[in-house]
Design a protein around this motif. Sequence first.
Motif, mmCIF file in Angstrom:
data_model
loop_
_atom_site.group_PDB
_atom_site.id
_atom_site.type_symbol
_atom_site.label_atom_id
_atom_site.label_comp_id
_atom_site.label_asym_id
_atom_site.label_seq_id
_atom_site.Cartn_x
_atom_site.Cartn_y
_atom_site.Cartn_z
ATOM 1 N N LYS A 181 7.454 2.361 -1.590
ATOM 2 C CA LYS A 181 6.516 1.446 -2.242
ATOM 3 C C LYS A 181 5.676 2.178 -3.296
ATOM 4 N N HIS A 182 5.460 3.472 -3.078
ATOM 5 C CA HIS A 182 4.584 4.246 -3.953
ATOM 6 C C HIS A 182 5.339 5.241 -4.825
ATOM 7 N N ILE A 231 2.102 10.038 4.124
ATOM 8 C CA ILE A 231 2.614 11.142 4.932
ATOM 9 C C ILE A 231 1.550 11.654 5.893
ATOM 10 N N ASP A 232 0.303 11.736 5.435
ATOM 11 C CA ASP A 232 -0.784 12.208 6.287
ATOM 12 C C ASP A 232 -0.970 11.283 7.488
ATOM 13 N N LYS A 291 10.076 5.860 5.349
ATOM 14 C CA LYS A 291 10.777 5.803 4.062
ATOM 15 C C LYS A 291 10.419 4.540 3.294
ATOM 16 N N LEU A 292 10.353 3.418 3.986
ATOM 17 C CA LEU A 292 10.025 2.151 3.331
ATOM 18 C C LEU A 292 8.623 2.190 2.744
ATOM 19 N N GLU A 293 7.682 2.819 3.463
ATOM 20 C CA GLU A 293 6.314 2.913 2.972
ATOM 21 C C GLU A 293 6.228 3.830 1.753
ATOM 22 N N SER A 321 1.533 12.828 -4.475
ATOM 23 C CA SER A 321 0.553 12.016 -5.196
ATOM 24 C C SER A 321 -0.436 11.502 -4.170
ATOM 25 N N ALA A 322 -1.553 10.981 -4.625
ATOM 26 C CA ALA A 322 -2.580 10.511 -3.692
ATOM 27 C C ALA A 322 -2.019 9.449 -2.750
#
Length: 244
Positions: free
Chosen positions: A223-224, A143-144, A218-220, A136-137
């Motif tokens: 969140k999404h 990841i980017d 992983k934590l970031e 997803s965006a």
Amino acid sequence: MKDNFSTQSDHYAKYRPTYPPELFDYLLSITPSHQTAWDCGTGNGQVAFELAKRFEQVYATDVSQAQIDNASQANNITYSVQPAEQTNFDNNFFDLIVVAQAIHWFDFEKFYNEVRRTVKANALLCVTGYGMIQVSAEVDAVIDHFYRNVIDSYWDAERKYVDENYQTIPFPFEEIEAPEFANVLEWNSEHLMGYLNTWSAVKHFIKQNGYNPVDELKLEIEKHWGNDDFKRVKFPVLLRIGKV
């Protein structure tokens, strides 16, 4: 060639993406004969397993015994530990050679000489792989950032060929214009983390710094991720096919 994948080879087999069946059906349709295929740099054997459904005999090689120990099995697959650039295969032996997410590790000139030696007349070479995962965006942005700013310096130099969609590798063969393919899967966040942990740059980072950067990532991502256990993930398939 380098061996970045002998450690945790069972994770590689479990978490790496597969390739769409349509890709192998297409290769079958354009290969004149279906007797013998070589999956070079087989890794976990996923490509060899698909080829074995369509070819009489498949030979699969890798420099990693650990990878082959965890590879998918079929009665008509013969695995062996051999470098891509020097094998014990006979001359004029293969109808199709496939290299999946591995050619950037090879010595191009030596490997292509081995390709020319081992193929039959009118045989094909297929170089394939996959690009960056698309979720997803929001997740893609996280990841980017991780890819470009956290582990960027830990990638081997050869990784650039994947980033350039294999368009910059030497490819001295008559190229066949192939259709575009994508691999669409359903993954949960655990599978995504498992996949990211197989990245060679992550392994290099851990070795140098003594901790795993994916733990913070992983934590970031969570969140999404939202409430969905599984999300649709997409890998664009990199593909170059040549008549040898």
